[in-house]
Design a protein around this motif. Structure first.
Motif, short mmCIF file in Angstrom:
data_model
loop_
_atom_site.label_atom_id
_atom_site.label_comp_id
_atom_site.label_asym_id
_atom_site.label_seq_id
_atom_site.Cartn_x
_atom_site.Cartn_y
_atom_site.Cartn_z
N LEU A 93 -5.90 -1.92 26.40
CA LEU A 93 -4.89 -2.48 26.46
C LEU A 93 -5.30 -3.87 27.07
O LEU A 93 -6.67 -4.26 27.55
N TYR A 94 -4.65 -4.36 26.23
CA TYR A 94 -4.87 -6.76 26.23
C TYR A 94 -4.14 -7.09 27.21
O TYR A 94 -2.90 -7.35 27.67
N VAL A 95 -4.90 -7.90 27.74
CA VAL A 95 -4.30 -8.59 29.07
C VAL A 95 -4.83 -10.60 28.68
O VAL A 95 -5.78 -10.78 29.40
N SER A 113 0.60 -7.59 34.05
CA SER A 113 0.72 -7.06 32.73
C SER A 113 -0.62 -6.03 32.18
O SER A 113 0.11 -4.96 32.10
N VAL A 114 -1.49 -5.85 33.62
CA VAL A 114 -2.22 -5.02 33.79
C VAL A 114 -0.92 -3.58 34.10
O VAL A 114 -1.11 -2.24 33.62
N ASN A 134 1.23 -2.17 31.12
CA ASN A 134 0.42 -1.79 29.91
C ASN A 134 -0.24 -0.76 30.68
O ASN A 134 -0.14 0.61 29.99
N VAL A 146 6.22 -6.14 29.08
CA VAL A 146 6.18 -6.17 27.36
C VAL A 146 7.30 -5.78 26.98
O VAL A 146 7.90 -4.78 25.87
N LEU A 156 -9.87 -1.41 29.01
CA LEU A 156 -8.98 -2.90 29.31
C LEU A 156 -10.11 -3.82 29.15
O LEU A 156 -10.63 -4.17 29.31
N ASN A 199 9.85 -2.70 32.26
CA ASN A 199 8.47 -2.94 31.67
C ASN A 199 8.98 -4.43 30.75
O ASN A 199 10.00 -4.51 30.55
N THR A 226 -2.36 -2.41 22.93
CA THR A 226 -1.37 -2.96 23.45
C THR A 226 -1.65 -3.94 24.09
O THR A 226 -2.64 -4.26 24.24
N GLY A 227 -0.31 -4.99 23.81
CA GLY A 227 -0.58 -6.16 24.77
C GLY A 227 -0.26 -7.30 24.48
O GLY A 227 -0.24 -7.30 23.70
N SER A 257 -9.88 -8.11 28.76
CA SER A 257 -9.27 -9.10 29.29
C SER A 257 -10.29 -10.98 28.95
O SER A 257 -11.67 -10.61 29.41
#
Length: 434
Positions: free
Chosen positions: A128-130, A140-141, A144, A374, A158, A372, A214-215, A160
């Motif tokens: 997961l990309y923040v 966003s955390v 996701n 996103v 995760l 959501n 995702t993210g 970031s």
């Protein structure tokens, strides 16, 4: 401050509408050549490349790419109570709304002894990309992680960007949000390098490859996703944020103007679009913008976004034309401020999320509505969905036939196998009854 596009009296085809609607110019393809060397560098040099890229793009060399678990817990301990309460409320609401996205297992009995079971199986591991550029995104955390957890994903990593003001670590609010959700695998890495690390793994920091990434992120994150797509699954190639508001003479101008500003403050390339059949409302919203923009917190960014070619007030003949323009645009966020919202909702086909009425602003969805945030951008809402539990689920069919059930369909199988000149297919059935 914001341009006016007058479509009244025109009879545009769908193709003409697609060409006329204002749109941010984001060329992901052009960014691919710039991210490919960064991805190759991470594959070759691992965490050394990630640290070098952090210094180059984030202005800091992290002392460790993987954040120690105690630092994650420290961030939660130091989280302001009001932010903690808000995040917990957001988590609760998103969990409830996301649970509706997981289909139950269903068994179809086609004949005695012949069943096909439809089940939805989660992937094993996700990345997961923040983002961490112009703003901090603990929300966003939540979006996701909750979607992945509700889907049943067992392993979550995760990523970031490293923050210069926090000695190369991930922003503490991001870490605290991760802690609230039970995430202990967090990496200080950003941009294309982070996407490469998640997709291919980095052995020297014990980062295992993921199945899905995702993210949201900038154009280089989107380009990196394009490059690794196929190695892993991705949610989307996200572009800059956008809002479309359909409003009529009953709308409150200050509400509409504030919501246009709220999206414009994300990024200079953010798109804020009003579609209305009321010239009076258009002028009133313009006046509200002239009054509200100078006193907003991110004034320079808002001025740039509203003044860009991607933002506009679009004048249309009626609500039918407003819907046609919106469906051609396929907005990430769509707000409805009209006297006939229920009718319009039934006519909308293309939108990432729809916010109905004057008390459902997009910023509610950004944080705590339960939906959501996103969502598809750049018109991709015409063919794809926002992030949800389904992004981490795979449909699987389980076929089980008894001997009698297979015997009942032996002749049709053989007939189709011969028609396709694949006799071995038919033989695989008939041999069972020789």
């Amino acid at each position: 401050m914001i341009q006016t596009l007058d479509l009244r009296g025109s009879h545009l085809t769908r193709a003409e509408l697609l060409a006329r609607v204002p749109r941010a110019q984001v060329d992901i393809g052009a960014a691919v050549s710039r991210v490919e060397p960064l991805i190759a560098d991470v594959r070759e040099r691992g965490s050394v490349a990630l640290v070098d890229q952090a210094e180059r793009f984030d202005g800091v060399r992290p002392s460790h790419v993987r954040i120690p678990p105690e630092r994650i817990q420290d961030a939660l301990t130091n989280l302001p109570p009001e932010v903690k309460r808000a995040l917990l409320e957001s988590i609760n609401r998103v969990q409830q709304a996301t649970a509706a996205q997981v289909p139950p297992e269903r068994v179809t009995t086609l004949a005695t002894g012949a069943t096909v079971t439809q089940r939805w199986s989660p992937v094993s591991r996700v990345g997961l990309y923040v983002p961490g550029g112009k703003a901090v995104y603990p929300s966003s955390v939540v979006m996701n992680v909750v979607a992945a957890q509700v889907a049943g994903v067992e392993h979550i990593a995760l990523a970031s960007p490293a923050q210069r003001e926090f000695s190369g670590e991930v922003h503490p609010t991001i870490l605290a949000a991760a802690a609230l959700l039970g995430i202990t695998e967090v990496y200080a890495m950003g941009g294309a390098g982070a996407i490469a690390a998640l997709a291919y793994g980095v052995a020297d920091i014990e980062l295992e490859p993921v199945d899905v990434i995702t993210g949201p992120g900038n154009v280089f994150v989107a380009a990196a996703k394009r490059v690794v797509n196929g190695v892993v699954g991705i949610d989307a190639e996200a572009g800059t944020t956008e809002i479309v508001i359909i409003a009529d003479a009953t709308a409150v101008p200050d509400f509409v103007a504030s919501d246009l500003i709220s999206q414009a403050e994300h990024d200079e390339a953010a798109a804020s679009v009003l579609i209305t059949d009321s010239p009076d409302l258009a002028e009133a919203v313009r006046a509200s913008l002239q009054r509200l923009v100078p006193v907003t917190g991110n004034r320079d960014r808002v001025v740039a976004a509203l003044g860009g070619p991607q933002s506009a007030i679009i004048l249309v003949d009626d609500s039918d034309m407003a819907v046609a323009v919106s469906n051609a645009y396929g907005p990430e966020h769509l707000e409805l401020h009209t006297a006939h919202n229920a009718t319009l909702v039934s006519q909308i086909r293309n939108a990432g999320a729809i916010f109905v009425g004057p008390y459902s602003p997009v910023s509610l969805g950004d944080y705590i509505a339960g939906s959501n945030h996103v969502l598809p951008t750049g018109g991709s809402a015409r063919y794809t969905s926002g992030l949800g539990a389904y992004a981490f689920l795979r449909a699987q069919q389980i076929v089980e036939y008894s001997a009698d059930a297979l015997r009942d369909v032996q002749l049709p199988v053989v007939a189709l196998a011969e028609a396709e000149q694949l006799p071995g297919h038919g033989d695989a059935v008939t041999i069972r009854f020789s």
